[in-house]
Design a protein around this motif. Structure first.
Motif, PDB file in Angstrom:
ATOM      1  N   ASP A  97      87.359  30.804   6.376  1.00  0.00           N
ATOM      2  CA  ASP A  97      87.887  31.519   5.224  1.00  0.00           C
ATOM      3  C   ASP A  97      87.568  30.744   3.957  1.00  0.00           C
ATOM      4  O   ASP A  97      86.867  29.734   3.990  1.00  0.00           O
ATOM      5  N   ASP A  98      88.101  31.238   2.841  1.00  0.00           N
ATOM      6  CA  ASP A  98      87.846  30.585   1.558  1.00  0.00           C
ATOM      7  C   ASP A  98      88.351  29.148   1.530  1.00  0.00           C
ATOM      8  O   ASP A  98      87.801  28.303   0.827  1.00  0.00           O
ATOM      9  N   ASN A  99      89.396  28.862   2.300  1.00  0.00           N
ATOM     10  CA  ASN A  99      89.918  27.494   2.323  1.00  0.00           C
ATOM     11  C   ASN A  99      88.881  26.519   2.867  1.00  0.00           C
ATOM     12  O   ASN A  99      88.755  25.405   2.362  1.00  0.00           O
ATOM     13  N   LEU A 100      88.150  26.910   3.896  1.00  0.00           N
ATOM     14  CA  LEU A 100      87.116  26.036   4.455  1.00  0.00           C
ATOM     15  C   LEU A 100      85.996  25.829   3.433  1.00  0.00           C
ATOM     16  O   LEU A 100      85.499  24.716   3.270  1.00  0.00           O
ATOM     17  N   ILE A 101      85.623  26.884   2.746  1.00  0.00           N
ATOM     18  CA  ILE A 101      84.576  26.766   1.727  1.00  0.00           C
ATOM     19  C   ILE A 101      85.031  25.803   0.634  1.00  0.00           C
ATOM     20  O   ILE A 101      84.291  24.898   0.238  1.00  0.00           O
ATOM     21  N   GLN A 102      86.253  25.966   0.150  1.00  0.00           N
ATOM     22  CA  GLN A 102      86.754  25.074  -0.898  1.00  0.00           C
ATOM     23  C   GLN A 102      86.877  23.636  -0.404  1.00  0.00           C
ATOM     24  O   GLN A 102      86.501  22.702  -1.109  1.00  0.00           O
ATOM     25  N   LYS A 103      87.394  23.462   0.808  1.00  0.00           N
ATOM     26  CA  LYS A 103      87.526  22.116   1.375  1.00  0.00           C
ATOM     27  C   LYS A 103      86.142  21.479   1.534  1.00  0.00           C
ATOM     28  O   LYS A 103      85.948  20.305   1.214  1.00  0.00           O
ATOM     29  N   THR A 104      85.189  22.258   2.000  1.00  0.00           N
ATOM     30  CA  THR A 104      83.831  21.753   2.184  1.00  0.00           C
ATOM     31  C   THR A 104      83.219  21.372   0.841  1.00  0.00           C
ATOM     32  O   THR A 104      82.636  20.298   0.693  1.00  0.00           O
ATOM     33  N   CYS A 105      83.354  22.237  -0.129  1.00  0.00           N
ATOM     34  CA  CYS A 105      82.778  21.966  -1.453  1.00  0.00           C
ATOM     35  C   CYS A 105      83.451  20.785  -2.137  1.00  0.00           C
ATOM     36  O   CYS A 105      82.812  20.071  -2.914  1.00  0.00           O
ATOM     37  N   ASN A 106      84.722  20.556  -1.836  1.00  0.00           N
ATOM     38  CA  ASN A 106      85.417  19.387  -2.388  1.00  0.00           C
ATOM     39  C   ASN A 106      84.784  18.083  -1.929  1.00  0.00           C
ATOM     40  O   ASN A 106      84.948  17.061  -2.587  1.00  0.00           O
ATOM     41  N   SER A 107      84.065  18.112  -0.829  1.00  0.00           N
ATOM     42  CA  SER A 107      83.445  16.891  -0.300  1.00  0.00           C
ATOM     43  C   SER A 107      82.085  16.617  -0.933  1.00  0.00           C
ATOM     44  O   SER A 107      81.435  15.640  -0.589  1.00  0.00           O
ATOM     45  N   THR A 108      81.670  17.478  -1.852  1.00  0.00           N
ATOM     46  CA  THR A 108      80.348  17.324  -2.465  1.00  0.00           C
ATOM     47  C   THR A 108      80.489  16.886  -3.919  1.00  0.00           C
ATOM     48  O   THR A 108      81.550  17.053  -4.519  1.00  0.00           O
ATOM     49  N   ILE A 109      79.412  16.336  -4.465  1.00  0.00           N
ATOM     50  CA  ILE A 109      79.476  15.886  -5.862  1.00  0.00           C
ATOM     51  C   ILE A 109      79.218  17.026  -6.853  1.00  0.00           C
ATOM     52  O   ILE A 109      79.433  16.848  -8.047  1.00  0.00           O
ATOM     53  N   TYR A 110      78.778  18.162  -6.340  1.00  0.00           N
ATOM     54  CA  TYR A 110      78.546  19.330  -7.205  1.00  0.00           C
ATOM     55  C   TYR A 110      79.396  20.495  -6.703  1.00  0.00           C
ATOM     56  O   TYR A 110      78.884  21.499  -6.195  1.00  0.00           O
ATOM     57  N   TYR A 111      80.696  20.339  -6.871  1.00  0.00           N
ATOM     58  CA  TYR A 111      81.661  21.312  -6.376  1.00  0.00           C
ATOM     59  C   TYR A 111      81.358  22.721  -6.883  1.00  0.00           C
ATOM     60  O   TYR A 111      81.330  23.671  -6.099  1.00  0.00           O
ATOM     61  N   ASP A 112      81.157  22.879  -8.175  1.00  0.00           N
ATOM     62  CA  ASP A 112      80.946  24.217  -8.754  1.00  0.00           C
ATOM     63  C   ASP A 112      79.681  24.866  -8.202  1.00  0.00           C
ATOM     64  O   ASP A 112      79.681  26.063  -7.892  1.00  0.00           O
ATOM     65  N   LEU A 113      78.615  24.108  -8.080  1.00  0.00           N
ATOM     66  CA  LEU A 113      77.375  24.641  -7.505  1.00  0.00           C
ATOM     67  C   LEU A 113      77.601  25.066  -6.070  1.00  0.00           C
ATOM     68  O   LEU A 113      77.219  26.166  -5.665  1.00  0.00           O
ATOM     69  N   CYS A 114      78.229  24.203  -5.298  1.00  0.00           N
ATOM     70  CA  CYS A 114      78.524  24.500  -3.899  1.00  0.00           C
ATOM     71  C   CYS A 114      79.344  25.774  -3.786  1.00  0.00           C
ATOM     72  O   CYS A 114      79.005  26.685  -3.027  1.00  0.00           O
ATOM     73  N   LEU A 115      80.414  25.837  -4.543  1.00  0.00           N
ATOM     74  CA  LEU A 115      81.321  26.980  -4.475  1.00  0.00           C
ATOM     75  C   LEU A 115      80.606  28.272  -4.879  1.00  0.00           C
ATOM     76  O   LEU A 115      80.735  29.293  -4.191  1.00  0.00           O
ATOM     77  N   SER A 116      79.844  28.238  -5.953  1.00  0.00           N
ATOM     78  CA  SER A 116      79.180  29.466  -6.397  1.00  0.00           C
ATOM     79  C   SER A 116      78.122  29.917  -5.394  1.00  0.00           C
ATOM     80  O   SER A 116      77.988  31.116  -5.136  1.00  0.00           O
ATOM     81  N   CYS A 117      77.391  28.973  -4.828  1.00  0.00           N
ATOM     82  CA  CYS A 117      76.364  29.345  -3.835  1.00  0.00           C
ATOM     83  C   CYS A 117      76.993  29.916  -2.577  1.00  0.00           C
ATOM     84  O   CYS A 117      76.553  30.953  -2.066  1.00  0.00           O
ATOM     85  N   LEU A 118      77.998  29.234  -2.062  1.00  0.00           N
ATOM     86  CA  LEU A 118      78.585  29.676  -0.797  1.00  0.00           C
ATOM     87  C   LEU A 118      79.407  30.948  -0.955  1.00  0.00           C
ATOM     88  O   LEU A 118      79.384  31.816  -0.085  1.00  0.00           O
ATOM     89  N   LYS A 119      80.107  31.092  -2.067  1.00  0.00           N
ATOM     90  CA  LYS A 119      80.898  32.313  -2.267  1.00  0.00           C
ATOM     91  C   LYS A 119      80.011  33.530  -2.509  1.00  0.00           C
ATOM     92  O   LYS A 119      80.413  34.649  -2.236  1.00  0.00           O
ATOM     93  N   SER A 120      78.799  33.313  -3.001  1.00  0.00           N
ATOM     94  CA  SER A 120      77.909  34.449  -3.250  1.00  0.00           C
ATOM     95  C   SER A 120      77.126  34.848  -2.005  1.00  0.00           C
ATOM     96  O   SER A 120      76.472  35.882  -1.994  1.00  0.00           O
ATOM     97  N   ASN A 121      77.205  34.058  -0.940  1.00  0.00           N
ATOM     98  CA  ASN A 121      76.486  34.378   0.288  1.00  0.00           C
ATOM     99  C   ASN A 121      77.420  35.123   1.235  1.00  0.00           C
ATOM    100  O   ASN A 121      78.496  34.622   1.568  1.00  0.00           O
ATOM    101  N   PRO A 122      77.023  36.311   1.703  1.00  0.00           N
ATOM    102  CA  PRO A 122      77.914  37.102   2.551  1.00  0.00           C
ATOM    103  C   PRO A 122      78.202  36.473   3.914  1.00  0.00           C
ATOM    104  O   PRO A 122      79.152  36.874   4.585  1.00  0.00           O
ATOM    105  N   ASN A 123      77.416  35.504   4.339  1.00  0.00           N
ATOM    106  CA  ASN A 123      77.648  34.866   5.635  1.00  0.00           C
ATOM    107  C   ASN A 123      78.659  33.727   5.569  1.00  0.00           C
ATOM    108  O   ASN A 123      79.168  33.302   6.601  1.00  0.00           O
ATOM    109  N   SER A 124      78.936  33.225   4.396  1.00  0.00           N
ATOM    110  CA  SER A 124      79.801  32.051   4.257  1.00  0.00           C
ATOM    111  C   SER A 124      81.203  32.230   4.839  1.00  0.00           C
ATOM    112  O   SER A 124      81.696  31.336   5.522  1.00  0.00           O
TER     113      SER A 124
END
Length: 183
Positions: A30-57
């Motif tokens: 769910d979105d929580n996993l995406i946010q938790k995953t993106c929190n582990s990266t140095i480019y949180y906003d990029l990660c979040l925008s890429c993964l949230k825009s992909n229908p498979n995420s």
């Protein structure tokens, strides 16, 4: 034959609606996993925008999210290589510029190849090799940038600098996700 199956696998991740009726899923998330995953990266906003825009995420586990980001990196590397090749067609008779653009196009092709290899490593859970291939993919743009430095009269194009940063940032996001996979 193996490369054809691999290509179909990548296409099914990128365009599930065109290949299968149901998108390929790893493990429901769910979105929580995406946010938790993106929190582990140095480019949180990029990660979040890429993964949230992909229908498979929303249907992917952490490894699936890494594969999705690698696919985005492959698209970036391929688009940049194509962009550089198109610039070759519009170049005047500047042989140094032609040489550098060709070298850069090759470097971005190599980056795409390294990213493709990392998908195979991720699927096989060979995270150390995936990390190595992603790191190589992030470094290929440096070789392109350095090629321009060899010719003092050639300016490094702003568009190429933007694309270089984009690929590096995507690769750093993937490396952050791989760190979560516990290798």
């Amino acid at each position: 034959m193996g490369s054809t199956i691999f290509l179909l696998f990548l296409l099914s991740l990128a365009f599930p609606h065109y290949i299968f009726y149901q998108p390929y899923t790893f493990v429901t998330a769910d979105d929580n996993l995406i946010q938790k995953t993106c929190n582990s990266t140095i480019y949180y906003d990029l990660c979040l925008s890429c993964l949230k825009s992909n229908p498979n995420s929303p249907n992917a586990d952490t490894k699936g999210l890494a594969v999705i980001m690698v696919g985005i990196g492959m698209a970036n590397a391929t688009a940049t290589s194509s962009y550089l090749s198109s610039q070759l067609l519009g170049t005047t008779n500047d042989t140094n510029m032609e040489k550098v653009l060709k070298e850069c196009a090759d470097k971005y092709t190599y980056a795409g190849d390294a990213l493709q290899a990392s998908v195979q490593n991720l699927v096989a859970e060979s995270y150390d090799y995936a990390y190595m291939h992603i790191t190589a993919a992030a470094d290929y743009p440096n070789a392109c940038h350095n090629a321009f430095k060899r010719y003092p009269g050639l300016a490094y194009p702003l568009e190429l600098a933007r694309r270089e940063d984009g690929l590096k940032h995507i690769c750093y996001v993937v490396l952050g996700i791989i760190d979560l996979l516990g290798w």
